[in-house]
Design a protein around this motif. Structure first.
Motif, mmCIF file in Angstrom:
data_model
loop_
_atom_site.group_PDB
_atom_site.id
_atom_site.type_symbol
_atom_site.label_atom_id
_atom_site.label_comp_id
_atom_site.label_asym_id
_atom_site.label_seq_id
_atom_site.Cartn_x
_atom_site.Cartn_y
_atom_site.Cartn_z
ATOM 1 N N ASP A 40 0.875 -1.244 0.116
ATOM 2 C CA ASP A 40 0.506 -0.327 -0.210
ATOM 3 C C ASP A 40 0.494 1.637 -0.141
ATOM 4 O OD1 ASP A 40 -2.428 -1.303 0.010
ATOM 5 O OD2 ASP A 40 -2.782 -1.621 2.532
ATOM 6 N N ILE A 41 2.124 1.046 0.967
ATOM 7 C CA ILE A 41 3.123 2.080 1.000
ATOM 8 C C ILE A 41 3.288 2.074 -0.649
ATOM 9 C CG2 ILE A 41 5.222 3.021 1.826
ATOM 10 C CD1 ILE A 41 4.208 1.975 4.106
ATOM 11 N N PHE A 45 3.531 5.563 -3.153
ATOM 12 C CA PHE A 45 4.686 6.732 -4.421
ATOM 13 C C PHE A 45 4.632 6.587 -5.623
ATOM 14 C CE2 PHE A 45 8.900 5.394 -5.535
ATOM 15 C CZ PHE A 45 9.476 6.524 -5.502
ATOM 16 N N TYR A 46 4.231 5.173 -6.152
ATOM 17 C CA TYR A 46 4.181 5.155 -7.507
ATOM 18 C C TYR A 46 3.415 5.989 -8.203
ATOM 19 C CZ TYR A 46 8.194 1.691 -7.240
ATOM 20 O OH TYR A 46 9.102 1.240 -7.435
ATOM 21 N N LEU A 47 2.161 6.615 -7.220
ATOM 22 C CA LEU A 47 1.200 6.965 -8.201
ATOM 23 C C LEU A 47 1.804 8.458 -8.233
ATOM 24 C CD1 LEU A 47 -1.794 7.606 -8.838
ATOM 25 C CD2 LEU A 47 -2.289 7.990 -6.262
ATOM 26 N N VAL A 48 2.345 8.539 -7.146
ATOM 27 C CA VAL A 48 3.260 10.006 -7.254
ATOM 28 C C VAL A 48 4.307 10.183 -7.808
ATOM 29 C CG1 VAL A 48 4.332 12.065 -5.635
ATOM 30 C CG2 VAL A 48 2.227 10.232 -4.657
ATOM 31 N N THR A 52 3.937 12.602 -11.429
ATOM 32 C CA THR A 52 5.119 13.607 -11.739
ATOM 33 C C THR A 52 5.864 13.161 -13.140
ATOM 34 O OG1 THR A 52 5.699 13.480 -9.168
ATOM 35 C CG2 THR A 52 7.086 14.578 -10.627
ATOM 36 N N VAL A 53 6.339 12.016 -13.202
ATOM 37 C CA VAL A 53 6.808 11.659 -14.513
ATOM 38 C C VAL A 53 6.034 11.855 -15.238
ATOM 39 C CG1 VAL A 53 7.649 10.288 -16.305
ATOM 40 C CG2 VAL A 53 8.049 9.714 -13.962
ATOM 41 N N GLY A 107 -3.154 8.045 0.641
ATOM 42 C CA GLY A 107 -1.894 8.584 1.829
ATOM 43 C C GLY A 107 -2.342 8.557 3.101
ATOM 44 N N LEU A 108 -4.029 9.052 3.614
ATOM 45 C CA LEU A 108 -4.022 8.987 4.647
ATOM 46 C C LEU A 108 -4.426 7.756 5.647
ATOM 47 C CD1 LEU A 108 -4.503 10.988 7.248
ATOM 48 C CD2 LEU A 108 -7.290 11.168 6.217
#
Length: 333
Positions: A40-41, A45-48, A52-53, A107-108
């Motif tokens: 889940d973490i 991370f990969y969504l952000v 961004t990419v 994230g929450l």
């Protein structure tokens, strides 16, 4: 019973390098996912990361295209009149807003899940001090310098520091939290599969910060039962064995090497009978009395080339414990 579950640092380092090269569950950015929290973490991370990419490629691509396509082709060329677009403005305001809300909610949820240990968690107390980690199992009445945990079990870590601010970090589990003096902080994890995982301190805590390493070893339930039984049936330690145990528990190995290496403090092997040069001039021949004085009041005689960073242990050790610690130091060759 009685088997040693911990492995030397060199073995663990080679194991981690091998896992990275073989790509066993890890990625270019992340180590293997070794806990139930990790997927889940990583999703957040990969969504952000990919958002961004993609935005970077689109924005930079558009910038380069527009700079080339609409460059001034002659000195007399003038910019065409342009009008604003409410639809375009609404799009570039609303789309990032929606994306930010999605990332915040994900994230929450992950933060809440990782911050609240399940009610059925096994309790382990994590003790940090310059420059080592130590683990206590209050419900079992045992202690260890390696965090041993059964696979598939929720483990609650209640952490505190004996001296300065530290930070407990296990990359494979995706867990990290400050360890603070005079208060408790908490983490939890569940590692489904047996394996070894490195523990780091990620808060600069002095000269030995970089060597403040430890391990989490996740074992099968059967091996866990054997380890607990061996610890609980172990008789009281005496002599060199007691000294070695105190050396580990008091964190002496964080400053003093036993193999001749130079750390924060001088190495302790082949110490007896050696002439030690002192700060300010002079020397001292190492004997039992010097070792006792160095343990109880280390600032009295400082070995040349070393800073007076060792805390005094007067009042913290009994006479028998002090004698056992001296016996262990004398046994180091």
């Amino acid at each position: 019973p009685g088997e040693d579950l911990a492995q030397p640092d060199e073995f663990m380092t080679l194991l981690l390098v091998g896992q990275a090269l073989a790509g066993k569950g890890g990625t270019f950015w992340m180590p293997p996912q070794a806990s139930t929290l990790a997927p889940d973490i990583d999703d957040v991370f990969y969504l952000v990361y990919w958002t961004t990419v993609i935005l970077f490629v689109l924005l930079m691509g558009a910038t380069i295209y527009l700079a080339i396509a609409y460059r001034q082709k002659s000195e007399n060329q003038r910019t065409h009149p342009t009008k604003g677009s409410h639809s375009l403005e609404l799009a570039w305001a609303s789309v990032p807003t929606v994306m930010s809300i999605v990332i915040f909610v994900m994230g929450l949820n992950v933060y809440i899940d990782s911050s609240v240990p399940p009610a059925d968690s096994m309790d382990v107390r994590v003790v940090a001090q310059k420059w080592s980690w130590f683990y206590q199992y209050p419900d079992l009445g045992i202690e260890s310098d390696t965090l041993i945990a059964p696979a598939g079990t929720n483990v609650r870590l209640t952490m505190y520091s004996k001296d300065v601010l530290h930070s407990f970090f296990v990359p494979d589990f995706r867990i990290k939290h400050d360890v603070v003096p005079n208060r408790y902080t908490a983490l939890w994890f569940n590692a489904p599969e047996p394996g070894k995982h490195r523990v780091y301190c990620t808060e600069f805590c002095g000269d030995g910060h970089s060597v403040m390493l430890s391990e989490v070893e996740v074992v099968s339930p059967e091996r866990w039962d054997r380890w607990v039984e061996s610890k609980q049936t172990q008789g009281p330690l005496t002599g060199v064995a007691l000294g070695e145990d105190l050396f580990t528990k008091k964190g002496c190995g964080g400053c003093h090497a036993t193999n001749g290496s130079r750390l924060v403090g001088p190495p302790l092997n082949d110490l007896m009978g050696r002439d030690e040069a002192l700060e300010g001039g002079g020397s001292v021949t190492v004997d039992d009395n010097y070792l006792r004085e160095s343990i109880m009041s280390p600032a009295t005689k400082i070995v040349a080339g070393y800073a007076p960073t060792m805390p005094p242990f007067a009042g913290q050790l009994s006479d028998d414990e002090t004698a056992a610690l001296i016996d262990y130091i004398k046994s180091l060759k």
